[in-house]
Design a protein around this motif. Structure first.
Motif, PDB file in Angstrom:
ATOM      1  N   SER A   3       0.831  -1.193   0.000  1.00 41.49           N
ATOM      2  CA  SER A   3       0.000   0.000   0.000  1.00 41.49           C
ATOM      3  C   SER A   3       0.873   1.252   0.000  1.00 41.49           C
ATOM      4  CB  SER A   3      -0.904  -0.008   1.230  1.00 41.49           C
ATOM      5  OG  SER A   3      -0.112  -0.036   2.404  1.00 41.49           O
ATOM      6  N   VAL A   6       3.000   5.429   4.779  1.00 37.97           N
ATOM      7  CA  VAL A   6       2.504   6.417   5.734  1.00 37.97           C
ATOM      8  C   VAL A   6       3.705   7.130   6.341  1.00 37.97           C
ATOM      9  CG1 VAL A   6       0.396   5.157   6.281  1.00 37.97           C
ATOM     10  CG2 VAL A   6       2.488   4.698   7.581  1.00 37.97           C
ATOM     11  N   TYR A  27       5.812   1.506   4.565  1.00 30.88           N
ATOM     12  CA  TYR A  27       4.602   0.904   4.014  1.00 30.88           C
ATOM     13  C   TYR A  27       3.804   0.261   5.146  1.00 30.88           C
ATOM     14  CZ  TYR A  27       6.115   1.607  -0.801  1.00 30.88           C
ATOM     15  OH  TYR A  27       6.482   2.173  -1.988  1.00 30.88           O
ATOM     16  N   ILE A  28       2.517   0.495   5.148  1.00 32.89           N
ATOM     17  CA  ILE A  28       1.662   0.011   6.228  1.00 32.89           C
ATOM     18  C   ILE A  28       1.637  -1.510   6.296  1.00 32.89           C
ATOM     19  CG2 ILE A  28      -0.543  -0.147   4.986  1.00 32.89           C
ATOM     20  CD1 ILE A  28      -0.048   1.546   8.408  1.00 32.89           C
ATOM     21  N   GLN A  29       1.870  -2.165   5.126  1.00 33.52           N
ATOM     22  CA  GLN A  29       1.905  -3.625   5.111  1.00 33.52           C
ATOM     23  C   GLN A  29       3.322  -4.163   5.306  1.00 33.52           C
ATOM     24  OE1 GLN A  29      -0.658  -5.507   5.310  1.00 33.52           O
ATOM     25  NE2 GLN A  29      -2.080  -3.783   5.126  1.00 33.52           N
ATOM     26  N   THR A  67       3.134  -6.857  11.075  1.00 31.43           N
ATOM     27  CA  THR A  67       3.038  -5.739  10.133  1.00 31.43           C
ATOM     28  C   THR A  67       2.793  -4.436  10.866  1.00 31.43           C
ATOM     29  OG1 THR A  67       0.640  -5.971   9.833  1.00 31.43           O
ATOM     30  CG2 THR A  67       2.077  -7.275   8.384  1.00 31.43           C
ATOM     31  N   VAL A  68       3.153  -3.343  10.213  1.00 25.91           N
ATOM     32  CA  VAL A  68       2.889  -2.017  10.780  1.00 25.91           C
ATOM     33  C   VAL A  68       1.389  -1.814  10.927  1.00 25.91           C
ATOM     34  CG1 VAL A  68       3.149   0.471  10.393  1.00 25.91           C
ATOM     35  CG2 VAL A  68       5.028  -1.087   9.807  1.00 25.91           C
ATOM     36  N   ALA A  69       0.626  -2.332   9.969  1.00 27.91           N
ATOM     37  CA  ALA A  69      -0.830  -2.187  10.026  1.00 27.91           C
ATOM     38  C   ALA A  69      -1.417  -2.823  11.277  1.00 27.91           C
ATOM     39  CB  ALA A  69      -1.455  -2.811   8.784  1.00 27.91           C
ATOM     40  N   GLU A  72      -1.830  -0.742  14.296  1.00 28.34           N
ATOM     41  CA  GLU A  72      -2.837   0.321  14.154  1.00 28.34           C
ATOM     42  C   GLU A  72      -2.220   1.707  14.033  1.00 28.34           C
ATOM     43  OE1 GLU A  72      -5.668  -0.123  17.318  1.00 28.34           O
ATOM     44  OE2 GLU A  72      -6.423  -2.038  16.545  1.00 28.34           O
ATOM     45  N   GLN A  74      -1.188   4.922  12.057  1.00 28.69           N
ATOM     46  CA  GLN A  74      -1.756   5.593  10.902  1.00 28.69           C
ATOM     47  C   GLN A  74      -0.905   6.788  10.519  1.00 28.69           C
ATOM     48  OE1 GLN A  74      -5.834   6.548  11.765  1.00 28.69           O
ATOM     49  NE2 GLN A  74      -6.405   4.425  12.229  1.00 28.69           N
ATOM     50  N   ASP A  75      -1.165   7.312   9.326  1.00 30.31           N
ATOM     51  CA  ASP A  75      -0.414   8.457   8.825  1.00 30.31           C
ATOM     52  C   ASP A  75      -0.477   9.614   9.821  1.00 30.31           C
ATOM     53  OD1 ASP A  75       1.075   9.551   6.513  1.00 30.31           O
ATOM     54  OD2 ASP A  75      -0.537  11.031   6.519  1.00 30.31           O
TER      55      ASP A  75
END
Length: 308
Positions: A3, A6, A27-29, A67-69, A72, A74-75
């Motif tokens: 994706s 961020v 990358y968030i993923q 993962t970074v996602a 939680e 966020q940008d």
């Protein structure tokens, strides 16, 4: 496909970190290990010296499987980076810890005439002193070999100052304290063995404890692939009884040593060691339940069946 990256704001936690960027993109993923590598590269620091947290101090793991996602983030969110100070490898610390007794016991055993005031007629170490010497020496030799060839560590390093605290436990208590009194001419072990049957039982118990302890360590090794921090569910000898049978069998081996040398100095070390292992066992039980959820069957006892 990855994706859009961020942007995270970066702040030091505690003392300033030279070169720490004010923000970073990820990358968030991507994995949290990638985030650590990026921050370490930007600040020209070892990745092992860094601890990254978010929000109210929630730790972000340095893990390729996270993962970074999943954190939680966020940008525009803020992450804090703490410098843990100079580090030393866990494997190195273990090797140094166990080296103490391996050096100290031979010194007291072989240099008895120069350390103690011995009778004019000195027949040398008694059979109990010799058995005690080999039981303790082989125990720590086994631990050194396991450290080098068997153990896999979830964390690569620890603060280097820990080496002094950790080594003191082994060098002073299982090293100097036990060795000085075990090989003394005034020690209970210096006299002839009045209970040979007890000695035979103790040696057999020691062998069982050490071999079973090795078995549990091999089981634990098989749960984690090289370079991975992912934890599996241990099964096999002892693991159906308690959460940490490795600590149980370690304690059995030391009780066997106590039955041979029969001195309070060994009892003190056992009390300290077993007490610490009991605390670790409870923590590991809680960690298994938290990390593995329903896949992990809660044990009734963490270390000693029917007691703890």
């Amino acid at each position: 496909m990855a994706s859009k990256p961020v942007t995270l704001k970066v702040q030091p936690r505690g003392k300033p970190i030279p070169g720490l960027p004010k923000e970073t993109k990820i990358y968030i993923q991507g994995s949290t290990a990638d985030l650590y590598q990026r921050i370490a590269a930007d600040s020209k620091s070892s990745v092992h010296r860094l601890r990254i947290t978010q929000g109210k101090g929630t730790a972000i793991p340095n893990d390729k499987s996270v993962t970074v996602a999943s954190t939680e983030l966020q940008d525009g969110d803020v992450i804090q980076v703490k410098d843990l100070g100079p580090q030393i490898a866990w494997r190195t610390v273990f090797i140094i810890e166990y080296l103490g007794p391996l050096l100290i016991h031979p010194i007291f055993y072989y240099l008895r005439p120069y350390i103690y005031t011995l009778p004019t007629f000195n027949p040398g170490p008694s059979s109990l002193q010799t058995i005690s010497f080999w039981m303790i020496t082989l125990h720590f030799l086994k631990r050194e070999l396991e450290t080098i060839f068997v153990h896999r560590f979830s964390l690569a390093t620890m603060p280097y100052t820990n080496i002094f605290k950790n080594s003191a436990h082994y060098w002073l208590f299982s090293g100097v304290l036990i060795a000085y009194f075990t090989y003394s001419p005034n020690s209970p072990t210096a006299s002839s063995d009045a209970s040979p049957a007890l000695t035979y039982v103790a040696v057999a118990l020691y062998i069982i404890g050490e071999l079973c302890n090795l078995s549990t360590h091999l089981t634990l090794r098989s749960l984690r692939a090289p370079g991975s921090t992912e934890r599996g569910i241990p099964r096999g000898l002892g693991f159906d009884w308690v959460t940490c049978p490795n600590y149980l069998f370690e304690s059995i081996a030391w009780v066997a040593i106590l039955l041979v040398n029969r001195h309070w100095s060994t009892a003190i070390f056992i009390a300290l060691a077993v007490g610490q292992m009991a605390i670790w066992a409870k923590k590991k039980e809680r960690r298994y339940r938290k990390e593995l959820g329903g896949k992990y069957k809660k044990k009734r006892f963490a270390m000693v069946p029917g007691i703890w």
